[in-house]
Design a protein around this motif. Structure first.
Motif, PDB file in Angstrom:
ATOM      1  N   VAL A 171      70.709  74.340  56.139  1.00 29.66           N
ATOM      2  CA  VAL A 171      70.520  73.894  54.750  1.00 29.66           C
ATOM      3  C   VAL A 171      71.155  74.929  53.820  1.00 29.66           C
ATOM      4  CG1 VAL A 171      68.748  73.538  52.984  1.00 29.66           C
ATOM      5  CG2 VAL A 171      68.468  72.559  55.234  1.00 29.66           C
ATOM      6  N   THR A 172      71.770  74.467  52.749  1.00 36.20           N
ATOM      7  CA  THR A 172      72.416  75.392  51.814  1.00 36.20           C
ATOM      8  C   THR A 172      71.383  76.045  50.896  1.00 36.20           C
ATOM      9  OG1 THR A 172      72.738  73.756  50.054  1.00 36.20           O
ATOM     10  CG2 THR A 172      74.463  73.903  51.755  1.00 36.20           C
ATOM     11  N   ILE A 173      71.784  77.149  50.285  1.00 33.46           N
ATOM     12  CA  ILE A 173      70.918  77.839  49.327  1.00 33.46           C
ATOM     13  C   ILE A 173      70.558  76.916  48.176  1.00 33.46           C
ATOM     14  CG2 ILE A 173      70.964  79.604  47.513  1.00 33.46           C
ATOM     15  CD1 ILE A 173      70.155  80.807  50.099  1.00 33.46           C
ATOM     16  N   ARG A 174      71.504  76.139  47.708  1.00 35.47           N
ATOM     17  CA  ARG A 174      71.235  75.213  46.602  1.00 35.47           C
ATOM     18  C   ARG A 174      70.160  74.202  47.005  1.00 35.47           C
ATOM     19  NH1 ARG A 174      73.416  74.183  41.934  1.00 35.47           N
ATOM     20  NH2 ARG A 174      75.289  75.384  42.323  1.00 35.47           N
ATOM     21  N   GLU A 175      70.271  73.646  48.204  1.00 33.41           N
ATOM     22  CA  GLU A 175      69.263  72.692  48.679  1.00 33.41           C
ATOM     23  C   GLU A 175      67.905  73.376  48.835  1.00 33.41           C
ATOM     24  OE1 GLU A 175      71.866  69.639  51.410  1.00 33.41           O
ATOM     25  OE2 GLU A 175      71.510  71.662  52.162  1.00 33.41           O
ATOM     26  N   LEU A 176      67.914  74.579  49.417  1.00 28.70           N
ATOM     27  CA  LEU A 176      66.659  75.310  49.591  1.00 28.70           C
ATOM     28  C   LEU A 176      65.999  75.571  48.251  1.00 28.70           C
ATOM     29  CD1 LEU A 176      64.534  76.846  51.203  1.00 28.70           C
ATOM     30  CD2 LEU A 176      66.051  78.839  51.144  1.00 28.70           C
TER      31      LEU A 176
ATOM     32  N   ARG B  58      70.139  81.100  42.088  1.00 32.39           N
ATOM     33  CA  ARG B  58      70.478  82.527  42.177  1.00 32.39           C
ATOM     34  C   ARG B  58      69.307  83.365  42.692  1.00 32.39           C
ATOM     35  NH1 ARG B  58      73.233  83.342  36.405  1.00 32.39           N
ATOM     36  NH2 ARG B  58      71.459  82.022  35.919  1.00 32.39           N
ATOM     37  N   PHE B  59      68.099  83.073  42.230  1.00 34.96           N
ATOM     38  CA  PHE B  59      66.935  83.821  42.700  1.00 34.96           C
ATOM     39  C   PHE B  59      66.744  83.594  44.201  1.00 34.96           C
ATOM     40  CE2 PHE B  59      62.451  84.133  43.795  1.00 34.96           C
ATOM     41  CZ  PHE B  59      62.175  85.422  43.390  1.00 34.96           C
ATOM     42  N   THR B  60      66.858  82.346  44.618  1.00 34.34           N
ATOM     43  CA  THR B  60      66.705  82.015  46.039  1.00 34.34           C
ATOM     44  C   THR B  60      67.759  82.741  46.865  1.00 34.34           C
ATOM     45  OG1 THR B  60      65.849  79.852  45.391  1.00 34.34           O
ATOM     46  CG2 THR B  60      66.556  80.092  47.670  1.00 34.34           C
ATOM     47  N   LEU B  61      68.974  82.809  46.385  1.00 35.83           N
ATOM     48  CA  LEU B  61      70.037  83.522  47.083  1.00 35.83           C
ATOM     49  C   LEU B  61      69.698  85.003  47.227  1.00 35.83           C
ATOM     50  CD1 LEU B  61      72.828  83.571  48.376  1.00 35.83           C
ATOM     51  CD2 LEU B  61      73.798  83.868  46.100  1.00 35.83           C
ATOM     52  N   ARG B  62      69.204  85.625  46.152  1.00 39.94           N
ATOM     53  CA  ARG B  62      68.843  87.046  46.221  1.00 39.94           C
ATOM     54  C   ARG B  62      67.736  87.294  47.245  1.00 39.94           C
ATOM     55  NH1 ARG B  62      69.244  86.663  40.621  1.00 39.94           N
ATOM     56  NH2 ARG B  62      66.988  86.720  40.353  1.00 39.94           N
ATOM     57  N   VAL B  63      66.769  86.397  47.310  1.00 39.47           N
ATOM     58  CA  VAL B  63      65.634  86.588  48.221  1.00 39.47           C
ATOM     59  C   VAL B  63      66.029  86.341  49.673  1.00 39.47           C
ATOM     60  CG1 VAL B  63      63.350  85.703  48.876  1.00 39.47           C
ATOM     61  CG2 VAL B  63      63.912  86.046  46.466  1.00 39.47           C
TER      62      VAL B  63
ATOM     63  N   ARG C 222      62.851  75.552  42.616  1.00 41.33           N
ATOM     64  CA  ARG C 222      63.580  76.454  41.712  1.00 41.33           C
ATOM     65  C   ARG C 222      64.697  75.699  41.023  1.00 41.33           C
ATOM     66  NH1 ARG C 222      60.791  80.886  41.614  1.00 41.33           N
ATOM     67  NH2 ARG C 222      60.166  81.775  43.591  1.00 41.33           N
ATOM     68  N   LYS C 223      64.872  75.918  39.743  1.00 45.78           N
ATOM     69  CA  LYS C 223      65.943  75.262  38.998  1.00 45.78           C
ATOM     70  C   LYS C 223      67.279  75.984  39.181  1.00 45.78           C
ATOM     71  CE  LYS C 223      62.985  73.328  35.372  1.00 45.78           C
ATOM     72  NZ  LYS C 223      62.402  72.390  36.231  1.00 45.78           N
ATOM     73  N   ASP C 224      67.232  77.286  39.379  1.00 39.15           N
ATOM     74  CA  ASP C 224      68.432  78.100  39.504  1.00 39.15           C
ATOM     75  C   ASP C 224      68.471  78.716  40.909  1.00 39.15           C
ATOM     76  OD1 ASP C 224      70.505  79.917  39.337  1.00 39.15           O
ATOM     77  OD2 ASP C 224      69.858  80.763  37.421  1.00 39.15           O
TER      78      ASP C 224
END
Length: 113
Positions: free
Chosen positions: A62-67, A77-82, A73-75
């Motif tokens: 699954v992609t970061i955007r999907e996750l 970027r936070f998910t990517l950092r974590v 999460r609306k953005d």
């Protein structure tokens, strides 16, 4: 009722159970009550469950955007950092792609000779 599975609370509706504002109070806390456990904030396992879910589906492709969307999460970027450390390395895929192109070019050169 006899023969039926117990319900753990009222399901909030299609597509809404995964939203934390619905899942947490309506499903998770209700499960504690049904199990006869005392619910205690911050040690309820929700955070660990959320990270387990995230790392499992990332490993599944699954992609970061999907996750980010699944986690509410609306953005992204936070998910990517974590979760960036959990992403599978693309080095092997990059090498394989170059090897494939090189093999095609080599085969093409051999046919032309």
């Amino acid at each position: 009722m006899k023969g039926q599975a117990p319900t753990l609370g009222r399901h909030p509706g299609p597509g809404l159970a995964g939203e934390s504002k619905n899942y947490h109070p309506k499903i998770w806390q209700s499960a504690f009550t049904t199990a006869g456990l005392d619910y205690r904030t911050c040690i309820d396992g929700m955070h660990a469950l959320r990270h387990t879910f995230a790392s499992t589906i990332l490993a599944g492709g699954v992609t970061i955007r999907e996750l980010a969307e699944y986690l509410g999460r609306k953005d992204p970027r936070f998910t990517l950092r974590v979760y960036t450390h959990m992403l599978p390395s693309s080095r092997n895929r990059a090498r394989a792609a170059i090897d494939d192109v090189t093999a095609l070019l080599t085969a093409s050169d051999q046919l032309a000779a």
